[in-house]
Design a protein around this motif. Structure first.
Motif, PDB file in Angstrom:
ATOM      1  N   LYS A 272       0.846  -1.195   0.000  1.00 44.96           N
ATOM      2  CA  LYS A 272       0.000   0.000   0.000  1.00 44.96           C
ATOM      3  C   LYS A 272       0.881   1.243   0.000  1.00 44.96           C
ATOM      4  O   LYS A 272       1.677   1.438   0.918  1.00 44.96           O
ATOM      5  N   ILE A 273       0.756   2.048  -1.006  1.00 44.95           N
ATOM      6  CA  ILE A 273       1.532   3.280  -1.064  1.00 44.95           C
ATOM      7  C   ILE A 273       0.590   4.456  -1.283  1.00 44.95           C
ATOM      8  O   ILE A 273      -0.486   4.315  -1.886  1.00 44.95           O
ATOM      9  N   ALA A 274       0.972   5.598  -0.777  1.00 45.84           N
ATOM     10  CA  ALA A 274       0.155   6.807  -0.927  1.00 45.84           C
ATOM     11  C   ALA A 274       1.080   8.003  -0.949  1.00 45.84           C
ATOM     12  O   ALA A 274       2.203   7.964  -0.434  1.00 45.84           O
ATOM     13  N   TYR A 275       0.606   9.064  -1.569  1.00 43.39           N
ATOM     14  CA  TYR A 275       1.390  10.301  -1.574  1.00 43.39           C
ATOM     15  C   TYR A 275       0.486  11.481  -1.279  1.00 43.39           C
ATOM     16  O   TYR A 275      -0.738  11.429  -1.445  1.00 43.39           O
ATOM     17  N   ALA A 276       1.106  12.556  -0.826  1.00 40.86           N
ATOM     18  CA  ALA A 276       0.399  13.805  -0.526  1.00 40.86           C
ATOM     19  C   ALA A 276       1.421  14.919  -0.570  1.00 40.86           C
ATOM     20  O   ALA A 276       2.598  14.698  -0.825  1.00 40.86           O
ATOM     21  N   GLY A 277       0.974  16.141  -0.337  1.00 37.06           N
ATOM     22  CA  GLY A 277       1.888  17.268  -0.245  1.00 37.06           C
ATOM     23  C   GLY A 277       2.129  18.024  -1.526  1.00 37.06           C
ATOM     24  O   GLY A 277       2.462  19.206  -1.510  1.00 37.06           O
ATOM     25  N   ALA A 278       1.991  17.353  -2.676  1.00 39.79           N
ATOM     26  CA  ALA A 278       2.234  17.982  -3.975  1.00 39.79           C
ATOM     27  C   ALA A 278       1.687  17.060  -5.056  1.00 39.79           C
ATOM     28  O   ALA A 278       1.514  15.848  -4.818  1.00 39.79           O
ATOM     29  N   PRO A 279       1.417  17.595  -6.248  1.00 33.08           N
ATOM     30  CA  PRO A 279       0.982  16.733  -7.354  1.00 33.08           C
ATOM     31  C   PRO A 279       2.102  15.783  -7.764  1.00 33.08           C
ATOM     32  O   PRO A 279       3.279  16.098  -7.626  1.00 33.08           O
ATOM     33  N   MET A 280       1.716  14.614  -8.270  1.00 32.45           N
ATOM     34  CA  MET A 280       2.693  13.660  -8.780  1.00 32.45           C
ATOM     35  C   MET A 280       2.568  13.593 -10.295  1.00 32.45           C
ATOM     36  O   MET A 280       1.472  13.339 -10.817  1.00 32.45           O
ATOM     37  N   PRO A 281       3.664  13.812 -11.033  1.00 31.75           N
ATOM     38  CA  PRO A 281       3.615  13.725 -12.494  1.00 31.75           C
ATOM     39  C   PRO A 281       3.110  12.356 -12.952  1.00 31.75           C
ATOM     40  O   PRO A 281       3.386  11.334 -12.313  1.00 31.75           O
ATOM     41  N   GLU A 282       2.377  12.350 -14.058  1.00 37.63           N
ATOM     42  CA  GLU A 282       1.817  11.095 -14.555  1.00 37.63           C
ATOM     43  C   GLU A 282       2.900  10.056 -14.818  1.00 37.63           C
ATOM     44  O   GLU A 282       2.694   8.857 -14.579  1.00 37.63           O
ATOM     45  N   ALA A 283       4.045  10.487 -15.310  1.00 38.90           N
ATOM     46  CA  ALA A 283       5.133   9.547 -15.590  1.00 38.90           C
ATOM     47  C   ALA A 283       5.610   8.865 -14.319  1.00 38.90           C
ATOM     48  O   ALA A 283       5.919   7.663 -14.315  1.00 38.90           O
TER      49      ALA A 283
END
Length: 506
Positions: A272-283
């Motif tokens: 399980k992974i998640a991100y936050a804080g800023a947009p993540m580039p599609e690549a």
């Protein structure tokens, strides 16, 4: 439900389960609780009690975690501060929160020694003979048992500091109810399970770090402390500790995948992974799917003020989408018309300001000692995030920018006005405008457009000036200085920042 009780519940359920790992050394919930009780009882002897603020200038480490839980048991307020901030900003936080105690380590010693104080707090250092008392002395003089102080759900548990349009850090009080609701939502939205594990790499002075710790504790899961982590050691830790969950900012995922040794480690436990804080580039989204093969991959869009705004768990279909409102949340888009109110929305497909209802159990009630700023962002029980967004045909949110053009670089928010004020003080600067330029690594970098008074002015000189001012943190200093003949302005004389970026892109 108060956080101190939640910690004690976890200890009671699985006292011999692993609660924390630091440097390869494991601590059970029982052992951690014993240290927490010793610290809490010693702090109480020093006069620390309900609603007192304890400021913490520490890296992620066992001591920080123990202080967090000890402070919760005391009914006091855990107030972590980013030790990377400028001395001026740390000074502001001290004046603002009026802590009874400041806990620090070597990385913050220089800043602590330069503080100007009206009332001197108790200084606790991790190093012996470097404060009024050391952390180890707290532990050694404390007691193994401690009866937690009863607190109400609406009492403040944590005070986090976030930058704003003024450039001055704002205190965001978070109640026990806020953090309880936010953590449960975090667990549900990320599909965390009992006995999971995570890498505690997000700083505990940031909402992402705090909720990583809380989520693992609520689930009797393992929190692996990561301080001074070298990029090449992250895969080793993930493999050795069989980490199941990651919650990081996009640039950390980029660094992880760029590690040439990652293929040498078994990361099959990472589900399980998640991100936050800023947009993540599609690549980068695609690279994460390819390299890590997560069972669940979530974009968590939130803020310090309201932990969850929206989440998107279908990034394979909509990379870059912030998704739909969290389980506790109701959001809308507000018209960008200058005279608009929260009742003035936009049509689907049109850009508006993201606003969130304050009826959410995750929502704060206003900034600490800042009623004027609170009035600017709260309108008729709606919180104006300052983010620009658009809903697609399926009702999914895409965040497209900032109303106030705040620069978000990595994990940090940078006020253009604050940087402009510093640069304007240079005798050879006629005018300056600061903007955020898109950057694949950090999301945005700080760029200063300068109208010089003389041809001899150089970017090196301006960077030196920013360093010597003592008013800007490292992440606030411009990465680029672009010299221009004039700044584009509107009919009313306002600098058109977007015009600067569009001209550069051409």
């Amino acid at each position: 439900m108060d956080l101190g009780s939640m910690f004690e519940f976890a200890v009671g359920r699985h006292p011999f389960g692993v609660a924390l790992v630091e440097g390869g050394h494991s601590y059970t919930f029982l052992a951690l609780n014993q240290e927490v009780n010793r610290v809490a009882s010693s702090l109480r002897k020093l006069g620390i009690g309900r609603r007192d603020r304890v400021m913490v200038l520490l890296k992620n480490r066992r001591q920080t975690v123990c202080l967090f839980w000890a402070i919760q048991k005391l009914g006091a307020i855990f107030t972590p501060v980013n030790y990377h901030m400028s001395i001026q900003d740390i000074q502001h936080c001290v004046y603002d929160v009026e802590p009874k105690v400041i806990v620090f380590e070597a990385v913050a010693e220089a800043a602590v020694r330069k503080l100007r104080l009206e009332e001197t707090p108790i200084f606790i250092s991790l190093e012996p003979d470097d404060g009024d008392i050391s952390y180890d002395e707290l532990v050694h003089s404390g007691e193994d048992t401690f009866d937690a102080v009863p607190v109400d759900d609406d009492e403040i548990a944590i005070m986090l500091y976030t930058s704003g349009t003024s450039g001055v850090p704002k205190g965001v009080p978070r109640s026990h109810k806020n953090e309880y609701a936010s953590t449960l939502a975090h667990i549900i939205q990320n599909h965390y399970d009992p006995f999971d594990s995570t890498l505690g790499i997000m700083p505990l002075y940031h909402t992402m770090g705090v909720h990583s710790l809380l989520a693992m504790t609520f689930l009797n899961a393992k929190f692996v402390v990561a301080q001074d982590v070298r990029d090449e050691s992250v895969p080793e830790i993930l493999c050795r500790e069989k980490i199941t969950c990651l919650y990081m900012i996009p640039t950390m995922y980029r660094d992880l995948l760029a590690n040439h040794r990652i293929e040498n480690y078994d990361l099959s436990h990472l589900q399980k992974i998640a991100y936050a804080g800023a947009p993540m580039p599609e690549a980068l989204v695609s690279d994460c799917f390819r390299a890590l093969h997560p069972q669940r991959f979530v974009n968590h869009y939130g803020s310090t003020e309201i932990h969850t705004l929206t989440t998107c768990a279908y990034l394979h279909r909509k990379p870059g989408s912030a998704g739909k409102p969290g389980i506790n949340q109701w959001i809308r888009l507000m018209s960008l018309d200058p005279d608009a109110t929260v009742n003035d929305g936009v049509k689907r497909g049109e850009v508006g300001q993201v606003i969130a209802h304050l009826g959410s159990a995750e929502a704060f009630k206003g900034y600490w000692n800042r009623p004027e700023v609170t009035r600017q962002v709260i309108q008729d029980d709606w919180y104006l995030t300052g983010d620009l967004g658009v809903f697609d045909d399926e009702g999914d949110l895409f965040v497209v920018g900032r109303v106030d053009e705040m620069v978000i670089s990595g994990l940090e928010r940078v006020s253009p006005a604050k940087v402009e004020e510093v640069l304007s003080g240079h005798p050879d600067v006629l005018e300056v405008a600061v903007v955020g330029e898109q950057d694949e690594h950090l999301g945005q970098i700080v760029v200063a457009y300068v109208v010089p008074r003389c041809e001899q002015l150089s970017p090196l000189e301006l960077d030196r000036y920013c360093k010597q001012s003592g008013r800007l943190s490292t992440f606030e200093r411009p990465r680029k200085h672009v010299f221009v003949e004039h700044l584009p302005r509107s009919a009313t004389g306002k600098v058109m920042r977007r015009a600067l970026l569009s001209t550069r892109e051409k």
